[in-house]
Design a protein around this motif. Structure first.
Motif, short mmCIF file in Angstrom:
data_model
loop_
_atom_site.label_atom_id
_atom_site.label_comp_id
_atom_site.label_asym_id
_atom_site.label_seq_id
_atom_site.Cartn_x
_atom_site.Cartn_y
_atom_site.Cartn_z
N LEU A 134 7.96 7.91 0.26
CA LEU A 134 7.36 7.43 -1.00
C LEU A 134 7.91 6.06 -1.37
N ALA A 135 9.23 5.94 -1.29
CA ALA A 135 9.87 4.67 -1.67
C ALA A 135 9.44 3.54 -0.74
N LEU A 136 9.36 3.83 0.54
CA LEU A 136 8.97 2.78 1.49
C LEU A 136 7.53 2.34 1.27
N PHE A 137 6.64 3.29 0.96
CA PHE A 137 5.26 2.90 0.64
C PHE A 137 5.25 2.01 -0.60
N TRP A 138 6.05 2.39 -1.59
CA TRP A 138 6.11 1.61 -2.83
C TRP A 138 6.53 0.17 -2.53
N LEU A 139 7.56 0.05 -1.68
CA LEU A 139 8.10 -1.28 -1.40
C LEU A 139 7.20 -2.11 -0.48
N PHE A 140 6.60 -1.47 0.50
CA PHE A 140 6.02 -2.28 1.58
C PHE A 140 4.50 -2.22 1.74
N VAL A 141 3.86 -1.16 1.24
CA VAL A 141 2.45 -0.98 1.60
C VAL A 141 1.51 -1.43 0.48
N ARG A 142 0.51 -2.18 0.84
CA ARG A 142 -0.50 -2.64 -0.12
C ARG A 142 -1.89 -2.41 0.47
N TYR A 143 -2.88 -2.17 -0.42
CA TYR A 143 -4.26 -2.08 0.07
C TYR A 143 -4.64 -3.38 0.78
N SER A 144 -5.40 -3.27 1.84
CA SER A 144 -5.93 -4.47 2.49
C SER A 144 -6.95 -5.13 1.57
N ASP A 145 -7.30 -6.35 1.87
CA ASP A 145 -8.27 -7.06 1.03
C ASP A 145 -9.59 -6.30 0.92
N ALA A 196 -10.80 5.49 -2.14
CA ALA A 196 -10.90 6.95 -2.31
C ALA A 196 -10.48 7.67 -1.03
N ILE A 197 -10.89 7.11 0.10
CA ILE A 197 -10.53 7.71 1.38
C ILE A 197 -9.02 7.61 1.62
N LEU A 198 -8.49 6.41 1.44
CA LEU A 198 -7.07 6.18 1.72
C LEU A 198 -6.17 7.01 0.80
N ASN A 199 -6.49 7.00 -0.50
CA ASN A 199 -5.63 7.71 -1.44
C ASN A 199 -5.70 9.22 -1.22
N THR A 200 -6.89 9.73 -0.93
CA THR A 200 -7.00 11.18 -0.70
C THR A 200 -6.23 11.58 0.54
N TYR A 201 -6.36 10.76 1.56
CA TYR A 201 -5.65 11.02 2.82
C TYR A 201 -4.14 11.10 2.59
N LEU A 202 -3.61 10.15 1.84
CA LEU A 202 -2.16 10.12 1.62
C LEU A 202 -1.70 11.23 0.68
N SER A 203 -2.48 11.49 -0.34
CA SER A 203 -2.10 12.54 -1.29
C SER A 203 -2.06 13.90 -0.59
N ILE A 244 0.78 9.11 -3.00
CA ILE A 244 1.80 9.99 -2.41
C ILE A 244 2.55 10.74 -3.51
N LEU A 245 2.85 10.04 -4.59
CA LEU A 245 3.57 10.69 -5.70
C LEU A 245 2.73 11.83 -6.28
N ILE A 246 1.45 11.56 -6.49
CA ILE A 246 0.56 12.60 -7.02
C ILE A 246 0.51 13.79 -6.06
N GLY A 247 0.49 13.50 -4.77
CA GLY A 247 0.48 14.58 -3.79
C GLY A 247 1.74 15.42 -3.85
N ILE A 248 2.88 14.76 -3.98
CA ILE A 248 4.15 15.49 -4.05
C ILE A 248 4.18 16.42 -5.26
N ILE A 249 3.76 15.86 -6.40
CA ILE A 249 3.76 16.66 -7.63
C ILE A 249 2.81 17.86 -7.48
N ALA A 250 1.63 17.59 -6.92
CA ALA A 250 0.63 18.65 -6.80
C ALA A 250 1.10 19.77 -5.88
N GLY A 251 1.66 19.40 -4.73
CA GLY A 251 2.12 20.41 -3.79
C GLY A 251 3.21 21.27 -4.42
N CYS A 252 4.10 20.61 -5.12
CA CYS A 252 5.22 21.28 -5.75
C CYS A 252 4.75 22.27 -6.82
#
Lengths: 446, 446, 446
Positions: B22-33, C240-247, C298-306
């Motif tokens: 989670l932390a690494l995504f926060w720091l490094f990952v961004r949506y593409s254009d 929507a695809i990317l966020n659902t996949y990660l969550s 990812i954070l939403i996914g963690i909370i939901a699973g928990c």
């Protein structure tokens, strides 16, 4: 006990078949232009983008849908899934060649996404026939049947679509009716002696096998709109999807209701649920891209579900009694009769066609009703162009009649070969069980 | 009895891993254009429309295909489906980061549909390795292995594709060979003592578990053309589909035939049907977008099916006897050897490449054979541009050689860690059963 | 013993329902313009090409996903798969009409691909509710409930989306929360007497049924990105695809970890694996097309699973004890609470919306925050256009509040009708078994 030598011979013969297929591809098949690099570096064709997902859905129907639908027999699950895979894998190669021979250019067959869509659809034909014979043939017999059947299927399809110029976008006439009646005719020839007419010892489901069969049913249900629409174009593709969707839904509701009404103690019967729910997909097939209206689709679905359940309940036992045909999966009720409904519906709706309603799509859907295209020299449409609506209706009926004729005569002759040549045949006590041809684990399901 | 405390520690460590992700995504990952709103309100990219269906097919392969293929063990179905899901869910997150670190821009990783396609493909790697270990590790061991393996996989893939500039569109070298030999090397390190070399008590299928495994086989079979073509472009994508389709079909027919010929009493063996049918998909992988011809694809399929069945029948027992490697799913026969075939085929077909045949696609498929692109500063292709065909063939062989080296050495080191550190290991009698890590219902299947 | 006559009456009533549906389609439904032939012979609409694959994924979720997820009960597999099919087939027809009545033009309902996407999504609603009642109702009760529920669902959805103008692209508020709390309210009304509060004799899984349920879980998992993104547009669809996949991935990892930590002897629990892994898909639903960031997903996914696992472990038994609600599938933990998380998240992220960040997509995603469109006469957005971000956040909370109200009150009233009218009800000993309504084969699984 039968000698392994016979089996070995059969399998060596099959290896030779596979090597012949390799040689024929080498000699005759070439990538289509669209599948070859070009100077402009073109991207994907529009066809690819719009048809590939449909194609994959059809793949699921052939391999998972048909395969698992037939796992309902409690001791025949390896064969149901395994032979489906084996037979389809052989048939797709063979049908690319056979269908290609009808459309060669410069002595070569062109290979494209369209070819493998057609090959998958062709694979459905012997799989439907297999349903009428399930558990009563050796794999070698099945494969021999499939090889012959594909040739007759391709010839009949050519006559129906290119000479009679019928509409049949979902293949109910050329695929479903052909496959079902061919299989029934083979089954007629392989019928057991009178004294052995009762059901086989293992001819039935158990709880687990019935649920495996639902995997097949549900994938066929879900992807049937793709099967019916994969060959449709323009707005006809969307109508094919919508009509198939509605017809399936109506057939399903009707199936549950009629099943409960006619069954013992008004309980639902899994045979109906697994099969008759799909009759709506067959019955709408030939007309799914026509202007049948959403109510037309629902009405066809209701009729199909109803007739299919009644067929399982009342007609199939009579056919076994009178003709000795053991239709293991009831393909007559799932594919046969619903395909006849579709053919009749196609005559009715063809009779209503006008240029005003179909506009620019008339030429695509009913080429013989439009004017002759510029270079029509290669096509031999019976009676020439500018057919009337009622003439088209008549040709639709001719299409199903010739299909039935070719399927039944072809099936009988194939059955004669399977029965009276040296091919090993199964005895009654060998029916509907994997053990004869498969290594089956000793431990029980524990 | 092992103490729950160890388990708890392991699972808490994993929770920390998820939080670090989670932390690494926060720091490094961004949506593409392309995944961000723009002023023009652009629609969906062409890539999206043409690749999303392929992506979904790959998803099915990873989660349902791999998961169910491994359910063949009769007391290990929860683990097969469950650990596949667990491991893939962890690995896709990790591999987005690891693969992203190789292609950062301004210190950020760009997230797009392409990222998750790549992540799914990466997930296949530890799942293949898991097949070589199935039933003989704890979930914690598996996850540790996967985390290490993804780093080595990504590094090796970077070397093979970006430095050696090999072609490998279907990933047979970088995914299948890597995953298989890595897993086999781990399995070598975890081999039991000599006295325990016989098969485990639960190391086998029952009737139901074998049919569940066919769910996996058939979905892998059906969607393999999508796996091989998802990264291909232009007309190469259509060739990838066509060649994979034909290679699979030919491998399947061959598998059934060879299985019947070499098995006990000439009966078919479900292990072959479940696995060797798919060898055609692996063996065509590296070359599927090349001009191999339909006959080339069929020939590769025949060879793959043949070698895979013979591997299961004769080679695997020898490997167990001599090296002590228990390759539970036979990944050597499904992924290992077919990937070697694919690598060799890629050298042969690379040697035949000409600018005339590949036209504008040469640059895409064999970038090192084309002229240097305008801004090529970031790429470090070994030996520079304008490679000859025979040089390309040589690099293909280097690619597989380095892959094998990294996989085997990496696997051995990982195995050492799994064996000699404090991580809990399974005893022989704990192998191949869910009960150790899962709540299993008491009632029998009644 | 209950009399077959009652059953017959019920099924005849259903046949009349199907015929009324046919009549209503005849009177009110017409193909949309895009599904009719035109003079220009237009090809497939862009919508078709980009949405049809998503639609087919949703179909799989409804029929295979929901159907098999509910096969975990060891004696209720026919009903789980069969009633899912029956109910969905009826509901899709009904919801095309009901949702169509809210958007009629010239007294006609327009039928297009969009209609059947909406119909499939609507079918999810009663299927979720069915999960809260599984095994404790007759099929007639289920179908009656579904018919009523769809009307309330469509009305509530209209209020939430068109009047409150909330965002809810993945339907967590309007579909998941509605379906879950409606079903729980019905379940409350149908709760057994105090003395019968213990679990039913057949209320549990066996080894095989648990693996069948994984077929459902895995298809829901794999295709959830399509469910959440099918109604999204532009770059929002990719998010929507990317966020659902990660969550989903984060929820899955968390589910396994928390399941191991809280379960007996730290063993994994299949109930959690089958259900809580999917909570990430629900929890991200309402916000999946927003700029939540990959870490947000990812954070939403963690909370939901928990929360979902803890719900199964600690909350559900309490709810049964205190309220008497038997939530067979635990829909409160899979759909209910995760949907509340999604609603709260939507208020938080709506509060952060700016025109700068969402650019031209603001109007699509939050129409009430953009300027009034040119012909807005037909829409009645509460409070008019140009809402502030915090007002939008408030409306999101109103949306979930009204949804809960309508669902709970509607569910209670429906439950009252199911309980106190003449409809046949199941006795405790009839629960969770197929035999009452299905022909079940005699032979054991041998």
């Amino acid at each position: 006990m039968h000698s392994p030598v016979t089996k070995v011979t059969g399998f060596i013969a099959l290896m030779i078949v596979q090597i012949i297929l390799l040689a024929l591809f080498w000699l005759f098949v070439r990538y289509s232009d669209g599948a070859l690099p070009s100077d402009e570096g073109r991207g994907l064709g529009e066809e690819h983008v719009s048809k590939y997902p449909h194609f994959q859905d059809v793949q699921v129907m052939i391999y998972i849908g048909f395969g698992f639908l037939m796992t309902f027999l409690r001791k025949y699950g390896y064969s149901a899934t395994g032979y489906t895979l084996f037979l389809a894998a052989l048939v797709v190669q063979w049908s690319i060649l056979v269908k290609g021979f009808f459309h060669m250019e410069d002595g070569k067959i062109s290979l494209s996404l369209e070819s493998i869509v057609d090959a998958d659809i062709a694979a459905a034909v012997p799989l439907i026939s297999m349903g009428a014979l399930l558990g009563r043939t050796t794999p070698i017999q099945l494969l021999f049947m499939a090889i012959v059947e594909i040739v007759l299927f391709a010839a009949n399809e050519y006559v129906a679509l290119n000479i009679f110029s019928i509409c049949d976008v979902g293949g109910s006439i050329t695929v479903h009716a052909f496959g079902a009646y061919f299989g029934l005719a083979v089954s007629l020839m392989l019928r057991p002696g009178k004294e052995q007419n009762e059901a086989g010892k293992y001819e039935g489901a158990n709880y687990t096998s019935d649920i495996f069969a639902m995997v097949g049913t549900l994938f066929l249900y879900v992807y049937w709109p793709s099967f019916n629409s994969v060959l449709a174009d323009g707005s006809g593709q969307e109508r094919a999807i919508l009509n198939t969707y509605l017809s399936l839904a109506a057939a399903t509701v009707t199936t549950f209701i009629v099943s409960a009404l006619v069954s013992h103690e008004n309980k639902l019967d899994m045979v109906h649920v697994q099969n008759s729910t799909l009759a709506g997909g067959v019955a709408i097939g030939t007309v799914c891209n026509l202007l049948v209206g959403s109510h037309g689709a629902i009405l066809i679905g209701i009729i199909a579900g109803c007739i299919s359940v009644l067929g399982y309940r009342y007609l199939s036992p009579r056919i076994t009694d009178v003709l000795g045909i053991h239709d293991t999966c009831g393909v007559h009720n799932l594919h046969g009769m619903p395909a006849l409904i579709s053919a009749i519906a196609s005559a009715i709706f063809a009779n209503l066609v006008t240029k005003e309603k179909y506009k620019s799509e008339l030429e695509q859907i009913f080429p013989a009703m439009a004017g002759a295209p510029e270079n029509s020299s290669s096509t031999i449409i019976l009676g020439g162009y500018e057919r009337t609506a009622s003439a088209q209706a008549g040709y639709q009926l001719c299409g199903i009649a010739v299909t039935l004729l070719v399927a039944i005569v072809g099936g009988i002759l194939t059955g004669v070969v399977l029965k009276y040549t040296g091919m090993r045949k199964l005895q009654k006590h060998e029916h509907h069980q994997d053990e004869l041809h498969w290594e089956v684990p000793e431990h029980k399901d524990d």
